[in-house]
Design a protein around this motif. Sequence first.
Motif, PDB file in Angstrom:
ATOM      1  N   GLY A  37       0.878  -1.254  -0.171  1.00  0.00           N
ATOM      2  CA  GLY A  37       0.196  -0.058   0.002  1.00  0.00           C
ATOM      3  C   GLY A  37       0.805   1.112   0.051  1.00  0.00           C
ATOM      4  O   GLY A  37       0.578   2.454  -0.835  1.00  0.00           O
ATOM      5  N   ILE A  38       1.829   1.274   0.829  1.00  0.00           N
ATOM      6  CA  ILE A  38       2.764   2.398   0.892  1.00  0.00           C
ATOM      7  C   ILE A  38       3.480   2.314  -0.486  1.00  0.00           C
ATOM      8  O   ILE A  38       3.673   3.736  -1.150  1.00  0.00           O
ATOM      9  CB  ILE A  38       3.925   2.320   2.044  1.00  0.00           C
ATOM     10  CG1 ILE A  38       3.006   2.313   3.450  1.00  0.00           C
ATOM     11  CG2 ILE A  38       4.828   3.263   1.972  1.00  0.00           C
ATOM     12  CD1 ILE A  38       2.451   3.629   3.618  1.00  0.00           C
ATOM     13  N   ALA A  39       3.870   1.447  -1.010  1.00  0.00           N
ATOM     14  CA  ALA A  39       4.567   1.367  -2.251  1.00  0.00           C
ATOM     15  C   ALA A  39       3.690   1.988  -3.605  1.00  0.00           C
ATOM     16  O   ALA A  39       4.253   2.848  -4.210  1.00  0.00           O
ATOM     17  CB  ALA A  39       5.123   0.026  -2.689  1.00  0.00           C
ATOM     18  N   ALA A  40       2.516   1.637  -3.380  1.00  0.00           N
ATOM     19  CA  ALA A  40       1.492   2.232  -4.539  1.00  0.00           C
ATOM     20  C   ALA A  40       1.626   3.616  -4.234  1.00  0.00           C
ATOM     21  O   ALA A  40       1.399   4.323  -5.175  1.00  0.00           O
ATOM     22  CB  ALA A  40       0.016   1.379  -4.262  1.00  0.00           C
ATOM     23  N   LEU A  41       1.335   4.133  -3.114  1.00  0.00           N
ATOM     24  CA  LEU A  41       1.206   5.639  -2.775  1.00  0.00           C
ATOM     25  C   LEU A  41       2.252   6.207  -2.908  1.00  0.00           C
ATOM     26  O   LEU A  41       2.301   7.458  -3.695  1.00  0.00           O
ATOM     27  CB  LEU A  41       0.515   5.907  -1.421  1.00  0.00           C
ATOM     28  CG  LEU A  41      -0.743   5.445  -1.076  1.00  0.00           C
ATOM     29  CD1 LEU A  41      -0.956   5.647   0.452  1.00  0.00           C
ATOM     30  CD2 LEU A  41      -1.570   6.438  -1.941  1.00  0.00           C
ATOM     31  N   VAL A  42       3.324   5.866  -2.578  1.00  0.00           N
ATOM     32  CA  VAL A  42       4.850   6.453  -3.114  1.00  0.00           C
ATOM     33  C   VAL A  42       5.039   6.708  -4.578  1.00  0.00           C
ATOM     34  O   VAL A  42       5.557   7.522  -4.962  1.00  0.00           O
ATOM     35  CB  VAL A  42       5.831   5.827  -2.256  1.00  0.00           C
ATOM     36  CG1 VAL A  42       7.348   6.316  -2.670  1.00  0.00           C
ATOM     37  CG2 VAL A  42       5.836   6.300  -0.715  1.00  0.00           C
ATOM     38  N   PHE A 327      10.793   2.615  -0.595  1.00  0.00           N
ATOM     39  CA  PHE A 327      11.923   2.312  -1.347  1.00  0.00           C
ATOM     40  C   PHE A 327      11.387   1.499  -2.257  1.00  0.00           C
ATOM     41  O   PHE A 327      11.541   1.794  -3.679  1.00  0.00           O
ATOM     42  CB  PHE A 327      12.855   1.390  -0.607  1.00  0.00           C
ATOM     43  CG  PHE A 327      14.039   0.877  -1.285  1.00  0.00           C
ATOM     44  CD1 PHE A 327      15.051   1.711  -1.656  1.00  0.00           C
ATOM     45  CD2 PHE A 327      13.992  -0.560  -1.764  1.00  0.00           C
ATOM     46  CE1 PHE A 327      15.939   1.134  -2.666  1.00  0.00           C
ATOM     47  CE2 PHE A 327      15.113  -0.986  -2.477  1.00  0.00           C
ATOM     48  CZ  PHE A 327      15.863  -0.187  -2.894  1.00  0.00           C
ATOM     49  N   LEU A 328      10.348   0.481  -2.256  1.00  0.00           N
ATOM     50  CA  LEU A 328       9.775  -0.273  -3.339  1.00  0.00           C
ATOM     51  C   LEU A 328       8.926   0.582  -4.457  1.00  0.00           C
ATOM     52  O   LEU A 328       8.927   0.664  -5.407  1.00  0.00           O
ATOM     53  CB  LEU A 328       8.909  -1.170  -2.855  1.00  0.00           C
ATOM     54  CG  LEU A 328       8.080  -2.256  -3.704  1.00  0.00           C
ATOM     55  CD1 LEU A 328       9.043  -3.065  -4.791  1.00  0.00           C
ATOM     56  CD2 LEU A 328       7.267  -2.980  -2.975  1.00  0.00           C
ATOM     57  N   GLY A 329       8.335   1.758  -3.581  1.00  0.00           N
ATOM     58  CA  GLY A 329       7.561   2.571  -4.621  1.00  0.00           C
ATOM     59  C   GLY A 329       8.153   3.441  -5.453  1.00  0.00           C
ATOM     60  O   GLY A 329       8.009   3.872  -6.326  1.00  0.00           O
ATOM     61  N   THR A 330       9.503   3.977  -4.980  1.00  0.00           N
ATOM     62  CA  THR A 330      10.464   4.684  -5.490  1.00  0.00           C
ATOM     63  C   THR A 330      11.063   3.858  -6.989  1.00  0.00           C
ATOM     64  O   THR A 330      11.025   4.390  -8.061  1.00  0.00           O
ATOM     65  CB  THR A 330      11.737   5.007  -4.542  1.00  0.00           C
ATOM     66  OG1 THR A 330      11.077   5.916  -3.789  1.00  0.00           O
ATOM     67  CG2 THR A 330      12.451   6.304  -5.564  1.00  0.00           C
ATOM     68  N   ILE A 332       9.208   1.317  -8.260  1.00  0.00           N
ATOM     69  CA  ILE A 332       7.928   1.317  -9.122  1.00  0.00           C
ATOM     70  C   ILE A 332       7.832   2.395 -10.126  1.00  0.00           C
ATOM     71  O   ILE A 332       7.550   2.483 -11.177  1.00  0.00           O
ATOM     72  CB  ILE A 332       6.782   0.901  -8.425  1.00  0.00           C
ATOM     73  CG1 ILE A 332       6.735  -0.330  -7.866  1.00  0.00           C
ATOM     74  CG2 ILE A 332       5.463   1.002  -9.371  1.00  0.00           C
ATOM     75  CD1 ILE A 332       5.766  -0.869  -6.889  1.00  0.00           C
ATOM     76  N   GLN A 333       7.752   3.515  -9.304  1.00  0.00           N
ATOM     77  CA  GLN A 333       7.856   4.949  -9.959  1.00  0.00           C
ATOM     78  C   GLN A 333       8.768   5.218 -11.341  1.00  0.00           C
ATOM     79  O   GLN A 333       8.461   5.576 -12.153  1.00  0.00           O
ATOM     80  CB  GLN A 333       7.928   6.093  -9.022  1.00  0.00           C
ATOM     81  CG  GLN A 333       7.754   7.573  -9.715  1.00  0.00           C
ATOM     82  CD  GLN A 333       8.800   8.191 -10.168  1.00  0.00           C
ATOM     83  OE1 GLN A 333       9.853   8.067  -9.971  1.00  0.00           O
ATOM     84  NE2 GLN A 333       8.313   8.956 -11.262  1.00  0.00           N
ATOM     85  N   GLN A 334       9.916   4.370 -11.297  1.00  0.00           N
ATOM     86  CA  GLN A 334      10.703   4.625 -12.307  1.00  0.00           C
ATOM     87  C   GLN A 334      10.257   3.809 -13.620  1.00  0.00           C
ATOM     88  O   GLN A 334      10.592   4.638 -14.806  1.00  0.00           O
ATOM     89  CB  GLN A 334      12.083   3.792 -12.082  1.00  0.00           C
ATOM     90  CG  GLN A 334      12.786   4.240 -10.725  1.00  0.00           C
ATOM     91  CD  GLN A 334      12.997   5.701 -10.806  1.00  0.00           C
ATOM     92  OE1 GLN A 334      13.673   6.501 -11.673  1.00  0.00           O
ATOM     93  NE2 GLN A 334      12.501   6.301  -9.691  1.00  0.00           N
TER      94      GLN A 334
END
Length: 846
Positions: A37-42, A327-330, A332-334
């Motif tokens: 959930g945090i990964a998705a939001l970040v 860290f995981l969200g960052t 994914i954002q790439q």
Amino acid sequence: MYTPGKVSFKWLLLMAWRDSRRNRSRLFLFISSIILGIAALVSIYSLSDVLQSEIDEQAAALLGADLELSSGKAFSPEMLALADSLGKERSEQRSFTSMVLFPKNGGTRLTQVNALGGDFPYYGELETEPVSAARTFRTKQQALVDQTLLLQFDAKVGDSIKVGNVMFEIAGSLTGAPGRTGIATSVAPPVYIPLSYIDQTGLQQKGSRINYRQYIQFKNPVKIEETVENLRPRLNKEGINYDTVESQKKDSARSFNDVTRFLSLVGFIALLMGCIGVASAIHIYIKEKISTIAILRCLGAKSTHTFLIYLIQIIVIGLIGSIIGAFLGTIIQQFLPALLKDFLPVEIHPRISWSAIGQGIGLGLIISVLFALLPLINIRRISPLNTLRISLQPETWKDPFKWLVYLGIILFVFGFTYLLFGGLTPSLFFTLGLLAAFFILALMARTLTWTVRRFFPSGWPYVWRQGLANLYRPNNQTGILIVTIGLGTALICTMFFIQQILIKRVTMAAGKNQPNMVLFDIQSAQRNDVLQLTRSTGLEAEGTVPMVTMRLESVHGITAEILDKDTSIRMWRGIFNREFRVTFRDSITDSEKITAGKWSGRASPGSLPEVSVEERFAKQNSIALGDTLVWNVQGALLPVVVGSFREVDWNRIQTNFLVVFPVGVLEEAPQFHVLMTQVNSKEKSAQFQQAVVRQFPNVSIIDLGLILDILDQILTKIGFVIRFMAAFCMVTGIVVLISSVLISKYQRIQESVLLRTLGASRRQIFIITAIEYFFLGGLAALTGIFLSIVGSWALAKYVFETEFSPQLLPVVIVFLSVCALTVSIGLINSRFIVSKPPLEILRQEV
């Protein structure tokens, strides 16, 4: 050392550390369900921040100039002189839709023709292959053609393309232009030609629908906004729209804002589901710690001290989990820019957004602690007596602090959505809708488990009875799994159903008895010849529909100036700036129904003409029966009276209009005609389009079959993006499932060991486990599918106004997949129990 009444924070930290030594892996397991959930939001926050930064940097290149003036009519000499006085450079562009012909293979396609004069763009560039074509085409009889269009018709640089009556050499392949996105150019790909050839094309005629643009580069860009603000009354009076770099920044950010809002909500829902998993896991964890807590109470520790010990554990683990999620969200954002490139207004260069990381960590820490408080509050009621009576369980539903935590969670959800939406009403509806969804899922879980407990046959084989009984035994995970997996399943199924609803809606509109080809921009002098050509090719053509372009000057005395000053008037702010295309006839069509007033169909001499207005448009703009509307028809003012309201079926492929005039008013006004027909094969469609383009190059054609294919591609892309984010909910549910299964493993060890001791075989324990988790997965999947069907039916009926008939095969695949995944995870974790002797397992647990 512990001294009653003198507890330091250092002692609390030490106790939290010592107590966690044996359970750290399980504590990390508890918090793992919020990581996604945090990964998705970040990832979404990072994308939004980077996008805003790129828009700020590339806004000038998006617009291509400091100021853009646009109008549906040619600029007057006075306005052109004004434009010249504003800047040091000025360019002109005239845009219109038109058919083009590729002589190489006879292919035809509807395109957006841009006749360009001057050095536009002043910022950014027309991206072409070869690069030199962006400049050379302006002074020659050459054209720039969209890259996908060249690929579609197997054309290349050096070939020819016919626009109207003129044959242009293809100077280059167009890969990028100011404000150009992949989705925007799907229906009508762009073609650029020199402005000096527009008259020779024959496409600029009386009544033609052309958008006129003036691009200006200022001498002093700092004063642009001030200058435009001073000119705004004059521009509004002339019906001229304007756009600056600053307004382009706002519009570009706003156009993507809805997408980021939706994706953020999906991520937030995933986070909420993860936190529900945290609450459930912490509940079981605390139940295992009752004896330890009771011993501390016997030694004199206050309930507050024991509460703080376990709260510190949750804060530390929540912080670590949030950091991992950020860290995981960052990462994914790439990859998100590549996924969303067709929808983004600018090119994005991936970078790290520290503000998004900070927001994600803070949000994860707050929400994980908030949800963990629900079971932690029970620690306050654990007394020293629990050392003797482990079964002693206080009633907690009457605890006022617990209700305060529930209220805090609701307020937090409402606050988050309020910040996201910026409005009270949508935030309230989202919060209530989310509560309703969780309540329905929880109620369904409770109902189904009660039904299994109450009605399952007692005569079934032992392994079936044992597996079904596990659904309602103490420490069961039925409720939490149905809520989390069910909600994830519901989201993914709903996205699929919505996509199918949209496709079906268009497919129904293009059914066997509906026209599937539209010819427009037919001039009055061409009307009979086009009808004759259509009928000569074996196609039906009952007649044409006239269209007149006009603007509103006033609505019952309200003008653009009054509307601009008085914000209390309930009316669309752009009503006086848009162009309306209206028709005139003496009767209504079968797709319309008069709902108020009377429709005569003929203008009465000596009185104002009575027009019919579409009822929803009238309601949205506070237009009442008897109101006077003043129209500007190519410079001539025409007052009319609202005589009736109509309900229009916009789903029909038919010439539907917001405003219909009676006959006897607009016959002499500049107009063009529209013809609708039906073509039954692609081969006949291509032949007909080629014949029309060769004889009437100014006539544009919309092939509904092609539009349907394009819409399918667009919806597939959008659906993939949405399902990609919705998958976070599903994967979060799976993580909660894994966590819950692993947690329940510790609860099931004693009964499994007992079954092994009593002689149960490895095969029997596997069957019992498989039955339990099959029903868990099945109940979760069925509940989610049920919710998605109900929600999709409501959307189809009340939003899209069409029938809803879900496809069964995808639903069955989703159901079987969830069941198989649940059973697999359960069996994998059961190997720990069946692969070792009972005594060895008991020793490990001591």
